[in-house]
Motif scaffolding. Structure first.
Motif, PDB file in Angstrom:
ATOM      1  N   GLU A  97       5.101   0.636  45.525  1.00  0.00           N
ATOM      2  CA  GLU A  97       4.894  -0.063  44.252  1.00  0.00           C
ATOM      3  C   GLU A  97       3.588  -0.860  44.286  1.00  0.00           C
ATOM      4  N   GLY A  98       3.235  -1.392  45.434  1.00  0.00           N
ATOM      5  CA  GLY A  98       1.969  -2.116  45.568  1.00  0.00           C
ATOM      6  C   GLY A  98       0.750  -1.205  45.525  1.00  0.00           C
ATOM      7  N   LYS A  99       0.875  -0.019  46.124  1.00  0.00           N
ATOM      8  CA  LYS A  99      -0.246   0.913  46.193  1.00  0.00           C
ATOM      9  C   LYS A  99      -0.366   1.811  44.958  1.00  0.00           C
ATOM     10  N   LEU A 100       0.774   2.235  44.409  1.00  0.00           N
ATOM     11  CA  LEU A 100       0.809   3.163  43.272  1.00  0.00           C
ATOM     12  C   LEU A 100       1.778   2.601  42.222  1.00  0.00           C
ATOM     13  N   PRO A 101       1.406   1.487  41.588  1.00  0.00           N
ATOM     14  CA  PRO A 101       2.332   0.778  40.701  1.00  0.00           C
ATOM     15  C   PRO A 101       2.907   1.672  39.605  1.00  0.00           C
ATOM     16  N   GLY A 102       4.234   1.638  39.475  1.00  0.00           N
ATOM     17  CA  GLY A 102       4.910   2.372  38.412  1.00  0.00           C
ATOM     18  C   GLY A 102       5.212   3.826  38.711  1.00  0.00           C
ATOM     19  N   LEU A 103       4.676   4.395  39.776  1.00  0.00           N
ATOM     20  CA  LEU A 103       4.868   5.815  40.076  1.00  0.00           C
ATOM     21  C   LEU A 103       6.349   6.171  40.228  1.00  0.00           C
ATOM     22  N   LEU A 104       7.100   5.357  40.942  1.00  0.00           N
ATOM     23  CA  LEU A 104       8.495   5.691  41.229  1.00  0.00           C
ATOM     24  C   LEU A 104       9.361   5.771  39.980  1.00  0.00           C
ATOM     25  N   ARG A 105       9.003   5.056  38.935  1.00  0.00           N
ATOM     26  CA  ARG A 105       9.836   5.055  37.723  1.00  0.00           C
ATOM     27  C   ARG A 105       9.872   6.438  37.071  1.00  0.00           C
ATOM     28  N   TYR A 106       8.898   7.289  37.357  1.00  0.00           N
ATOM     29  CA  TYR A 106       8.846   8.626  36.775  1.00  0.00           C
ATOM     30  C   TYR A 106       9.578   9.666  37.625  1.00  0.00           C
ATOM     31  N   MET A 107       9.930   9.304  38.846  1.00  0.00           N
ATOM     32  CA  MET A 107      10.549  10.258  39.762  1.00  0.00           C
ATOM     33  C   MET A 107      12.038  10.424  39.460  1.00  0.00           C
ATOM     34  N   ASP A 108      12.523  11.662  39.593  1.00  0.00           N
ATOM     35  CA  ASP A 108      13.932  11.970  39.393  1.00  0.00           C
ATOM     36  C   ASP A 108      14.653  11.740  40.727  1.00  0.00           C
ATOM     37  N   PRO A 109      15.445  10.663  40.823  1.00  0.00           N
ATOM     38  CA  PRO A 109      16.092  10.369  42.107  1.00  0.00           C
ATOM     39  C   PRO A 109      17.094  11.435  42.548  1.00  0.00           C
ATOM     40  N   SER A 110      17.592  12.247  41.617  1.00  0.00           N
ATOM     41  CA  SER A 110      18.559  13.283  41.972  1.00  0.00           C
ATOM     42  C   SER A 110      17.887  14.597  42.394  1.00  0.00           C
ATOM     43  N   ASP A 111      16.565  14.679  42.248  1.00  0.00           N
ATOM     44  CA  ASP A 111      15.835  15.909  42.565  1.00  0.00           C
ATOM     45  C   ASP A 111      14.469  15.509  43.144  1.00  0.00           C
ATOM     46  N   PRO A 112      14.411  15.166  44.441  1.00  0.00           N
ATOM     47  CA  PRO A 112      13.211  14.586  45.046  1.00  0.00           C
ATOM     48  C   PRO A 112      11.911  15.321  44.712  1.00  0.00           C
ATOM     49  N   GLY A 113      10.942  14.550  44.277  1.00  0.00           N
ATOM     50  CA  GLY A 113       9.615  15.070  43.943  1.00  0.00           C
ATOM     51  C   GLY A 113       9.463  15.469  42.491  1.00  0.00           C
ATOM     52  N   MET A 114      10.559  15.804  41.818  1.00  0.00           N
ATOM     53  CA  MET A 114      10.474  16.192  40.404  1.00  0.00           C
ATOM     54  C   MET A 114      10.186  14.948  39.569  1.00  0.00           C
ATOM     55  N   HIS A 115       9.282  15.121  38.606  1.00  0.00           N
ATOM     56  CA  HIS A 115       8.932  14.014  37.726  1.00  0.00           C
ATOM     57  C   HIS A 115       8.306  14.539  36.438  1.00  0.00           C
ATOM     58  N   ALA A 116       8.367  13.720  35.399  1.00  0.00           N
ATOM     59  CA  ALA A 116       7.684  13.998  34.139  1.00  0.00           C
ATOM     60  C   ALA A 116       7.035  12.693  33.711  1.00  0.00           C
ATOM     61  N   THR A 117       5.834  12.787  33.173  1.00  0.00           N
ATOM     62  CA  THR A 117       5.095  11.594  32.778  1.00  0.00           C
ATOM     63  C   THR A 117       4.664  11.691  31.323  1.00  0.00           C
ATOM     64  N   ASP A 118       4.303  10.548  30.757  1.00  0.00           N
ATOM     65  CA  ASP A 118       3.777  10.520  29.394  1.00  0.00           C
ATOM     66  C   ASP A 118       2.257  10.633  29.457  1.00  0.00           C
ATOM     67  N   THR A 119       1.815  11.768  30.052  1.00  0.00           N
ATOM     68  CA  THR A 119       0.386  12.013  30.265  1.00  0.00           C
ATOM     69  C   THR A 119       0.069  13.497  30.117  1.00  0.00           C
ATOM     70  N   ILE A 120      -1.224  13.778  29.933  1.00  0.00           N
ATOM     71  CA  ILE A 120      -1.763  15.120  30.104  1.00  0.00           C
ATOM     72  C   ILE A 120      -2.627  15.035  31.354  1.00  0.00           C
ATOM     73  N   ASP A 121      -2.362  15.917  32.303  1.00  0.00           N
ATOM     74  CA  ASP A 121      -3.051  15.882  33.588  1.00  0.00           C
ATOM     75  C   ASP A 121      -3.905  17.143  33.741  1.00  0.00           C
ATOM     76  N   PHE A 122      -5.105  16.959  34.256  1.00  0.00           N
ATOM     77  CA  PHE A 122      -6.008  18.071  34.545  1.00  0.00           C
ATOM     78  C   PHE A 122      -6.213  18.075  36.052  1.00  0.00           C
ATOM     79  N   GLU A 123      -5.841  19.170  36.724  1.00  0.00           N
ATOM     80  CA  GLU A 123      -5.941  19.247  38.174  1.00  0.00           C
ATOM     81  C   GLU A 123      -6.811  20.429  38.576  1.00  0.00           C
ATOM     82  N   VAL A 124      -7.562  20.236  39.664  1.00  0.00           N
ATOM     83  CA  VAL A 124      -8.378  21.292  40.250  1.00  0.00           C
ATOM     84  C   VAL A 124      -8.050  21.331  41.735  1.00  0.00           C
TER      85      VAL A 124
END
Length: 183
Positions: A97-124
């Motif tokens: 929470e100190g390093k990546l504030p708010g990140l955990l709130r988007y994670m699905d605790p029942s399915d580790p690593g799965m998440h959805a955010t209110d963003t559009i992400d561009f990855e390369v």
């Protein structure tokens, strides 16, 4: 990997200048051993120019509507992973929470690593192999030079290789009917 960030801006007369040139160290949360998050730039609102090249204000890992983030992510390989060190869960949660504030709130605790955010992400993908998994196990394998436009979908990342995989990421805050904004 050394990550260098060169930032431009404007002097008092509006002339283009180099505002900074520095190495950026990654955040390495205890809950995600060997993962590296390079938080290179961001803001919670649209930029205005001319500017002095200083980092805009931002509070959370994912931006609000109108905000943006720029970074890099290193995913450790799934094979040959070091045994996870024992850690105090409360300390590890406080650490992320100190390093990546708010990140955990988007994670699905029942399915580790799965998440959805209110963003559009561009990855390369810069190096290594990355697997993007969506709902119901749908997957695509990505290699260096491959890009993704992530439109607020539920997903998780995997590195099936035996070396770290690195991605450059740009994230824009967006309205999302299924993900309540927390910003």
């Amino acid at each position: 990997m050394a990550v260098r960030r060169v930032v431009t801006g404007h002097d008092g007369s509006g002339k283009s200048v180099f505002a900074s040139d520095e190495t950026v160290e990654p955040d390495r949360p205890l809950l995600m051993p060997a993962a590296e998050f390079y938080q290179l730039w961001g803001g919670d609102s649209a930029p205005q120019f001319p500017d002095d090249g200083s980092q805009p204000q931002w509070r959370t890992y994912f931006p609000p509507v109108g905000g943006f983030r720029f970074g890099m992510l290193t995913l450790p390989p799934a094979t040959g992973a070091k045994e996870q060190e024992m850690f105090n869960l409360d300390e590890a949660v406080a650490d992320i929470e100190g390093k990546l504030p708010g990140l955990l709130r988007y994670m699905d605790p029942s399915d580790p690593g799965m998440h959805a955010t209110d963003t559009i992400d561009f990855e390369v993908v810069l190096e290594g192999t990355v697997v993007l998994e969506l709902d119901d196990g749908a997957q695509v394998t990505l290699n260096p030079g491959d890009t993704v436009v992530q439109n607020g979908t539920r997903h998780r990342w995997h590195n099936p290789g035996d070396t770290p995989a690195r991605m450059a990421i740009f994230i824009c805050g967006a309205n999302h009917a299924k993900v309540p904004a927390a910003h």
